[in-house]
Design an enzyme around this catalytic site. Sequence first.
Site, PDB file in Angstrom:
ATOM      1  N   LYS A 194       0.857  -1.179   0.000  1.00  0.00           N
ATOM      2  CA  LYS A 194       0.000   0.000   0.000  1.00  0.00           C
ATOM      3  C   LYS A 194       0.891   1.226   0.000  1.00  0.00           C
ATOM      4  O   LYS A 194       1.696   1.432   0.907  1.00  0.00           O
ATOM      5  CB  LYS A 194      -0.911   0.002   1.226  1.00  0.00           C
ATOM      6  CG  LYS A 194      -1.779   1.252   1.295  1.00  0.00           C
ATOM      7  CD  LYS A 194      -2.786   1.190   2.413  1.00  0.00           C
ATOM      8  CE  LYS A 194      -3.571   2.482   2.497  1.00  0.00           C
ATOM      9  NZ  LYS A 194      -4.569   2.458   3.564  1.00  0.00           N
ATOM     10  N   LYS A 247      -2.277  -1.652  -3.876  1.00  0.00           N
ATOM     11  CA  LYS A 247      -3.079  -0.440  -3.868  1.00  0.00           C
ATOM     12  C   LYS A 247      -2.186   0.775  -3.987  1.00  0.00           C
ATOM     13  O   LYS A 247      -1.206   0.856  -3.254  1.00  0.00           O
ATOM     14  CB  LYS A 247      -3.861  -0.421  -2.548  1.00  0.00           C
ATOM     15  CG  LYS A 247      -4.644   0.807  -2.282  1.00  0.00           C
ATOM     16  CD  LYS A 247      -5.220   0.705  -0.900  1.00  0.00           C
ATOM     17  CE  LYS A 247      -5.999   1.970  -0.635  1.00  0.00           C
ATOM     18  NZ  LYS A 247      -6.416   2.075   0.722  1.00  0.00           N
TER      19      LYS A 247
HETATM   20  C1  PBG Z   1      -7.496   3.453   5.490  1.00  0.00           C
HETATM   21  C2  PBG Z   1      -7.760   3.341   4.044  1.00  0.00           C
HETATM   22  C3  PBG Z   1      -7.592   4.299   3.039  1.00  0.00           C
HETATM   23  C4  PBG Z   1      -8.065   3.729   1.860  1.00  0.00           C
HETATM   24  C5  PBG Z   1      -8.478   2.446   2.171  1.00  0.00           C
HETATM   25  N1  PBG Z   1      -8.267   2.211   3.518  1.00  0.00           N
HETATM   26  C6  PBG Z   1      -7.148   5.691   3.105  1.00  0.00           C
HETATM   27  C7  PBG Z   1      -5.761   6.029   3.426  1.00  0.00           C
HETATM   28  O1  PBG Z   1      -4.889   5.175   3.568  1.00  0.00           O
HETATM   29  O2  PBG Z   1      -5.552   7.222   3.609  1.00  0.00           O
HETATM   30  C8  PBG Z   1      -8.142   4.411   0.517  1.00  0.00           C
HETATM   31  C9  PBG Z   1      -9.153   3.863  -0.442  1.00  0.00           C
HETATM   32  C10 PBG Z   1      -9.446   4.720  -1.615  1.00  0.00           C
HETATM   33  O3  PBG Z   1      -8.787   5.758  -1.869  1.00  0.00           O
HETATM   34  O4  PBG Z   1     -10.382   4.377  -2.341  1.00  0.00           O
HETATM   35  N2  PBG Z   1      -6.180   3.437   5.875  1.00  0.00           N
END
Ligand code: PBG
Length: 324
Positions: A194, A247
């Site tokens: 991520k 992601k």
């Molecule tokens: C929580 C989380 C996030 C997303 C999914 N889980 C936001 C972040 O990390 O700031 C983003 C999902 C999206 O942008 O569609 N940590």
Amino acid sequence: MELKKRPRRLRANETIRKMVRENHVRVEDLIYPMFVMPGEKKKVPVSSMPGVYNFSLDEFVLALQEVVELGVPSILLFGIPESKDRVGSGAYDENGIVQQAVRLAKKHFPQLYVITDICLCEYTDHGHCGVVENGQILNDPTLDLLARTAVTHAQAGADMVAPSDMMDGRVGAIRERLDQEGFAHIPIMSYAAKYASGFYGPFREAAGSAPQFGDRRTYQMDPPNGNEAMLETRLDLEEGADLILVKPGLSYGDIIYRTKQEFKVPVAVYNVSGEYAMVKAAAANGWIDEKRIVMEALVGMKRAGADLLITYHALDVARWLKEE
Ligand code: PBG
């Protein structure tokens, strides 16, 4: 001209093109992210994500009807709590918003596969994904809270949990606690790779989870890095992750490909909020063909090696697949 190889022969018409098509987006691949909030009769549009809403629980159940009717097998749940605090206690409250939503979803639609996001950022007043002290995001004290969150989700009936916080060691901590509490059968889909991405902007509007100071670069990954994603993935698998999540999706095709090639485990890709917002904005202006663009982006992720597609387009995709 004597050409021996003429690849165009197999492109002559749609019938033969379909017959030799290598990759497909199927309704079974789709996971639909949804946001639940307290209150009643509320379906609040997220302005930067047309078609996406924050649902109160009654409206959430109504919306699930459509998800199920379209044949989308699974949802990924995020919660917006009544109130936020320093330690994100709404995340691991047995009667928290996600816990309630899971119980309702499983009661009304037992076949629907409910995945819950495990993170603190929607529940902390500082908006970070971990415990904060003196402006530092602390790793180890966060693990216990994430593990507790996972257990409460499993107790509510979640079919799978998906930690998205990017603390070191969280998959192991969650696996151990789930096993201790009698949930050895619940799989973990870890957001292994991520990235600290600009593409999450609209999500943070939807979840009200923007960090109140600094950014997430001390825990989410640096976008230029690829080998580091393989390290994160290896560690998460060693700690007990069952599926791996990459992601964002669109700018990370190489990471999807490498993850699949190197580890040969199920890979989910998150087609995130910013990717969705860009498509929606261009489509609203009549600049692109929305259906074509979405299907091309998603099949591109499949071609790179994705098995599962987490996307806000899921309901539209299910409709388009039905029309065909
Ligand atoms: C929580 C989380 C996030 C997303 C999914 N889980 C936001 C972040 O990390 O700031 C983003 C999902 C999206 O942008 O569609 N940590």
